[in-house]
Design an enzyme around this catalytic site. Structure first.
Site, mmCIF file in Angstrom:
data_model
loop_
_atom_site.group_PDB
_atom_site.id
_atom_site.type_symbol
_atom_site.label_atom_id
_atom_site.label_comp_id
_atom_site.label_asym_id
_atom_site.label_seq_id
_atom_site.Cartn_x
_atom_site.Cartn_y
_atom_site.Cartn_z
ATOM 1 N N GLY A 182 0.821 -1.203 0.000
ATOM 2 C CA GLY A 182 0.000 0.000 0.000
ATOM 3 C C GLY A 182 0.854 1.251 0.000
ATOM 4 O O GLY A 182 1.998 1.244 -0.448
ATOM 5 N N CYS A 183 0.323 2.334 0.534
ATOM 6 C CA CYS A 183 1.028 3.614 0.561
ATOM 7 C C CYS A 183 2.324 3.503 1.352
ATOM 8 O O CYS A 183 2.328 3.067 2.502
ATOM 9 C CB CYS A 183 0.132 4.685 1.182
ATOM 10 S SG CYS A 183 0.946 6.279 1.394
ATOM 11 N N PHE A 184 3.434 3.918 0.743
ATOM 12 C CA PHE A 184 4.717 3.772 1.440
ATOM 13 C C PHE A 184 4.872 4.735 2.618
ATOM 14 O O PHE A 184 5.739 4.541 3.456
ATOM 15 C CB PHE A 184 5.912 3.873 0.503
ATOM 16 C CG PHE A 184 5.915 5.005 -0.503
ATOM 17 C CD1 PHE A 184 5.299 6.219 -0.256
ATOM 18 C CD2 PHE A 184 6.571 4.840 -1.713
ATOM 19 C CE1 PHE A 184 5.327 7.247 -1.175
ATOM 20 C CE2 PHE A 184 6.622 5.875 -2.650
ATOM 21 C CZ PHE A 184 5.991 7.075 -2.382
ATOM 22 N N TRP A 185 4.038 5.755 2.714
ATOM 23 C CA TRP A 185 4.094 6.615 3.897
ATOM 24 C C TRP A 185 3.799 5.804 5.155
ATOM 25 O O TRP A 185 4.430 6.012 6.192
ATOM 26 C CB TRP A 185 3.075 7.743 3.788
ATOM 27 C CG TRP A 185 3.327 8.729 2.693
ATOM 28 C CD1 TRP A 185 4.467 8.906 1.977
ATOM 29 C CD2 TRP A 185 2.381 9.690 2.206
ATOM 30 N NE1 TRP A 185 4.314 9.911 1.057
ATOM 31 C CE2 TRP A 185 3.035 10.409 1.171
ATOM 32 C CE3 TRP A 185 1.065 10.002 2.520
ATOM 33 C CZ2 TRP A 185 2.401 11.435 0.458
ATOM 34 C CZ3 TRP A 185 0.432 11.016 1.817
ATOM 35 C CH2 TRP A 185 1.092 11.731 0.803
ATOM 36 N N CYS A 186 2.846 4.886 5.044
ATOM 37 C CA CYS A 186 2.468 4.065 6.196
ATOM 38 C C CYS A 186 3.553 3.059 6.552
ATOM 39 O O CYS A 186 3.951 2.937 7.716
ATOM 40 C CB CYS A 186 1.166 3.327 5.918
ATOM 41 S SG CYS A 186 -0.273 4.378 5.622
#
Length: 323
Positions: free
Chosen positions: A158-162
């Site tokens: 998923g989102c790499f920020w997470c």
């Protein structure tokens, strides 16, 4: 992979944020360092060319800053430049090094310093080997060989920020860098990846100490902190760029990944669809994506999506976090 344009941009507009900072008094540095190391790292000195055996040292390993111990270079990026100083094509992580315009001695050069403690290391030049074209010309006395062999893992969920925000907190993880992997386009940018046309997944590349945390541990944490049963989707994020994927760096990682997926399947009500693929290339994401959560904790996405995930992660994996 950094190139000369990145170096110039950092030198002109500001350096990437370091993982941490170390500051000491001049007296403390003098007490810690040898006279030569102090002269080079704290007073921007230069050692004599060919004065160190490090120039001819090419066995696998890592090199850290002699002042603060921050990892700076991997021996796999070391090459014989013939200059008399140890030379590398890339730092071990994009934010390990800071860059500064140096106009001393009637020349315009780019000075390199440790981004953690501001130790002078040497200079970087655009005359290195492909593919980066960079030559990090380092003072050997500013570096020390690291005895522990670190390993690399690459995950998408998923989102790499997470994912980056979580893995940065694990004991034994030296760095977690956001980027793109698994596609067909060289040097993709965020907009291209978000369009889903490049084939890349949003991933994090993790440098870790296997004596502190195992690859198997990292895999289990990866699979238990996102939904590995949804194809090309994590929550509201849809598309192949958000697929659940493990990019393996060798046969051992591939075998362990298959074992972990099989062992964890009973914990899920639906089939795990996580892809296991051979690692080919990692492209670092744009600067504003790195350490996004810590730099933008008050942003809406961070508050609504990342903060709740982090709370659950910290509770479940408390024993594996940095103290």
């Amino acid at each position: 992979m950094l190139n000369w344009n990145d170096v110039i941009r950092f030198a002109d507009t500001g350096n990437p944020a370091p993982e941490r900072t170390v500051r000491k008094t001049d007296a403390e540095w003098r007490a810690q360092l040898s006279a030569e190391a102090y002269h080079v790292t704290r007073n921007k000195g230069t050692e004599r060319p060919f004065s160190s055996g490090m120039c001819n040292l090419f066995e696998p390993g890592l090199y850290s800053c002699v002042c603060c111990g921050t990892l700076l270079f991997d021996a796999s990026e070391k090459f014989e430049s013939g200059t008399g100083w140890p030379s590398f094509t890339q730092p071990v992580t994009p934010n390990a090094i800071a860059y500064h315009a140096d106009r001393s001695h009637g020349m315009t050069r780019v000075e390199t310093t440790c981004n953690t403690c501001e130790a002078h290391l040497g200079h970087v030049f655009p005359d290195g080997p492909a593919p980066s074209g960079l030559r990090y010309c380092m003072n050997a006395v500013a570096l020390q060989k690291v005895t522990v062999e670190l390993e690399t893992a690459t995950f998408g969920g998923g989102c790499f920020w997470c994912t980056e925000a979580m893995f940065r907190e694990l004991a034994g993880v030296h760095s977690a860098v956001s980027g793109y992997s698994g596609g067909q386009v060289d040097n993709p940018n965020y907009r291209q990846v978000c369009n889903g046309s490049t084939g890349h997944a949003e991933v994090i590349q993790v440098l870790f100490d296997p004596t502190v945390i195992s690859y198997r541990d990292l895999l289990e944490i990866h699979l238990e902190t996102h939904d590995p049963t949804t194809l090309n989707r994590q929550g509201a994020d849809k598309g192949t760029q958000y697929r659940s994927v493990i990019f393996t760096h060798d046969a051992t990682q591939k075998q362990v990944a298959a074992e972990v997926l099989k062992a964890l399947q009973p914990e899920f009500n639906a089939p795990i669809v996580t892809e296991i693929a051979d690692f080919t290339q990692f492209y670092q994401a744009e600067d504003y994506h790195q350490d996004y959560y810590n730099l933008n904790e008050g942003a809406g996405y961070c508050q609504i999506v990342i903060s709740p995930k982090l709370r659950k992660f910290r509770e479940k994996f408390r024993a594996k976090l940095t103290k």
